[in-house]
Design an enzyme around this catalytic site. Structure first.
Site, PDB file in Angstrom:
ATOM      1  N   GLY A 236       0.755  -1.065   0.080  1.00  0.00           N
ATOM      2  CA  GLY A 236       0.032   0.113  -0.026  1.00  0.00           C
ATOM      3  C   GLY A 236       0.689   1.388   0.022  1.00  0.00           C
ATOM      4  CG  ASN A 237      -0.597   4.864   1.892  1.00  0.00           C
ATOM      5  OD1 ASN A 237      -0.450   5.117   2.669  1.00  0.00           O
ATOM      6  ND2 ASN A 237      -2.042   4.737   1.450  1.00  0.00           N
TER       7      ASN A 237
ATOM      8  N   GLY B 257       1.992   2.197   5.760  1.00  0.00           N
ATOM      9  CA  GLY B 257       3.176   1.474   5.848  1.00  0.00           C
ATOM     10  C   GLY B 257       3.841   1.972   7.290  1.00  0.00           C
TER      11      GLY B 257
ATOM     12  CD  GLU C 200       7.335  -5.311  -1.767  1.00  0.00           C
ATOM     13  OE1 GLU C 200       7.457  -4.251  -2.604  1.00  0.00           O
ATOM     14  OE2 GLU C 200       8.040  -6.039  -1.205  1.00  0.00           O
TER      15      GLU C 200
ATOM     16  CB  CYS D  35       2.966  -0.148  -6.812  1.00  0.00           C
ATOM     17  SG  CYS D  35       3.304  -1.656  -7.407  1.00  0.00           S
TER      18      CYS D  35
END
Length: 505
Positions: free
Chosen positions: A188-189, A193, A210, A244
């Site tokens: 995700g972002n 994170g 990630e 992404c």
């Protein structure tokens, strides 16, 4: 709260039962997961069509084939991955067993992402199963249809206690993060994170994050610009830019900016026709929140191509922005949509400086036929992954580790890299109780001569250690041969004494 705790507790009980450790169990679960994506492909395609207007042709390419390849690779190689891996011996361990053994970590939490809700959830699960872990699966609530279908399908194929699915939004995820896990895998972002890492720290749990970021795409004057722009257009606008590792922005010399814009314009016409809104291959923004966010990013920029939108359909046409300034808002956050800014830069020195002044990206793309330029970009920048003269396809090669660096992520996965990421690599040394005299030099009372002996055995040796091992092998062989000859002589004497020497001879 009770539901999340029950799922985690049940998974831990299942793991503690030991049933996930045998090779056969792991392979059986992997085979069942492969059956799921093959037998239920039509339902998966339909769910993604509802979630994100994904083309029926894109789902097998962008999501399912990667899962299938990871499963097949694990099934073929799992016995080797699980086997003890011998390490080079030293003078101290010359008669010992020395190896590394991959062991399961325990219970893994997998938090998936909405843009590729099957691949980014199930590929980590493949590694968790292969490594012998239990896993709590939390699909993204943003892709509602996919999350609901995953919740329905996974228990029909996999061990329901070992691999429970927990659905819901932020409150459910927060409750899960309060539980103790042995590893947390989040896609995700970076904002979320950091929260995941903070939650993991309370239990000293390792994480794989990630996180994405702004992946630069440099186009050198010395390359086939038409081919470069076709590949960039494909990577940027696939899945409506919601990838992404999509090229986030282009860096190029001012002299070729107009050419780049025209090549992309022609390629968009070729890909999606006069009206991308009617193309079955062009998707939609996931929801109105992200739709509004993207339109706000475009404000104040010069639109060279596109710029139209329709809020009722969460539709934004493929858009190119020219002469974008480094301090523009669109250059401050990951775009994650079908908007491609072009930033002009003088020479390769300026490009390298521009990239290095910003957070380390998940991917770096370089288009150039000049080997010196390529070498400089590789040596003088850093990123999670780098791809020369193409975009995104490095993700499909499961021999390569996929992951970020710095702000773009922690850890890596795909193929065996996921198995390694979700395993504990246990150091094993098996010694004998015999030959105790060799250990006397390390015991008190210590003397200068004992110290010299200890240092001789402890000192690292590169080539000399290998030579010593070979010498030991030769000496051992000679000793064995001498022993064999001695035994033969004894047998001959005994036989002669018994009157049978002439027969033996």
């Amino acid at each position: 709260e009770e539901m999340e705790k029950q799922a985690v507790d049940g998974a831990r009980r299942a793991f503690n039962s030991g049933r996930s450790r045998p090779l056969q169990y792991r392979k059986q679960q992997l085979s069942a997961l492969l059956r799921l994506i093959r037998e239920r492909q039509a339902e998966i395609v339909s769910a993604l069509k509802r979630d994100i207007s994904r083309s029926e042709f894109d789902t097998p390419i962008f999501e399912l084939i990667g899962i299938e390849n990871d499963i097949k690779l694990a099934e073929r190689n799992l016995a080797d991955w699980m086997a003890p891996q011998p390490v080079k011996k030293t003078l101290l361990t010359i008669t010992d067993d020395v190896y590394i053994k991959a062991e399961p970590l325990g219970v893994v939490l997998i938090i998936g992402a909405w843009n590729y809700p099957w691949s980014l959830t199930l590929r980590p699960l493949v590694g968790a199963i292969a490594a012998g872990n239990a896993a709590v699966v939390k699909p993204s609530e943003v892709s509602k249809s996919s999350a609901s279908l995953l919740k329905e399908l996974l228990p029909q194929y996999l061990d329901t206690e070992m691999y429970p699915v927990v659905t819901g939004g932020v409150p459910e995820t927060q409750e899960l993060l309060k539980q103790r896990f042995d590893h947390i895998f989040y896609t995700g972002n970076s904002t979320v994170g950091k929260l995941v890492m903070e939650a993991a720290a309370r239990h000293l749990a390792p994480v794989t994050l990630e996180l994405g970021g702004k992946s630069p795409c440099y186009i050198d004057k010395d390359c086939d610009i038409a081919v470069a722009c076709r590949r960039i257009t494909w990577g940027k606008f696939a899945n409506c830019g919601q990838t992404c590792i999509a090229p986030d922005y282009i860096l190029c010399h001012p002299n070729i900016q107009h050419r780049v814009i025209e090549e992309i314009r022609q390629t968009l016409l070729e890909f999606y026709g006069e009206d991308p809104k009617t193309s079955p291959d062009y998707g939609r923004i996931i929801n109105q929140h992200h739709f509004d966010r993207l339109l706000a990013l475009i404000e104040g920029c010069t639109v060279a191509v596109g710029g139209e939108s329709d809020k009722s359909q969460c539709y934004i046409t493929p858009t190119i922005l020219k002469d974008v300034l480094p301090h523009a808002r669109i250059m401050q956050e990951e775009i994650f949509g079908p908007v491609l800014p072009i930033v002009t830069a003088g020479d390769v020195n300026e490009v390298i400086r521009f990239i290095n002044e910003r957070p380390k990206p998940l991917a770096l793309y370089v288009f150039s036929s000049n080997k010196k330029v390529v070498r400089r970009m590789l040596n003088e920048t850093t990123s999670g992954g780098v791809l020369v003269n193409d975009v995104m396809v490095h993700y499909t090669i499961n021999a390569l580790p996929f992951g970020g660096v710095g702000n773009s992520g922690v850890g890596r996965y795909h193929g065996k890299h996921t198995f390694d990421q979700l395993s504990h690599h246990r150091a094993c040394l098996i010694k004998s109780l015999a030959m105790e005299r060799l250990n006397m030099a390390r015991y008190p009372p210590m003397t200068p001569s004992r110290l010299r002996t200890s240092m001789f055995f402890l000192r690292s040796r590169s080539g000399s250690c290998d030579q010593a091992l070979r010498a030991w092998a030769v000496v051992s062989s000679l000793l064995a041969l001498a022993l064999l000859i001695s035994l033969l002589v004894v047998l001959l004497r005994v036989s002669a004494h018994a009157g049978l020497g002439s027969v033996l001879l």
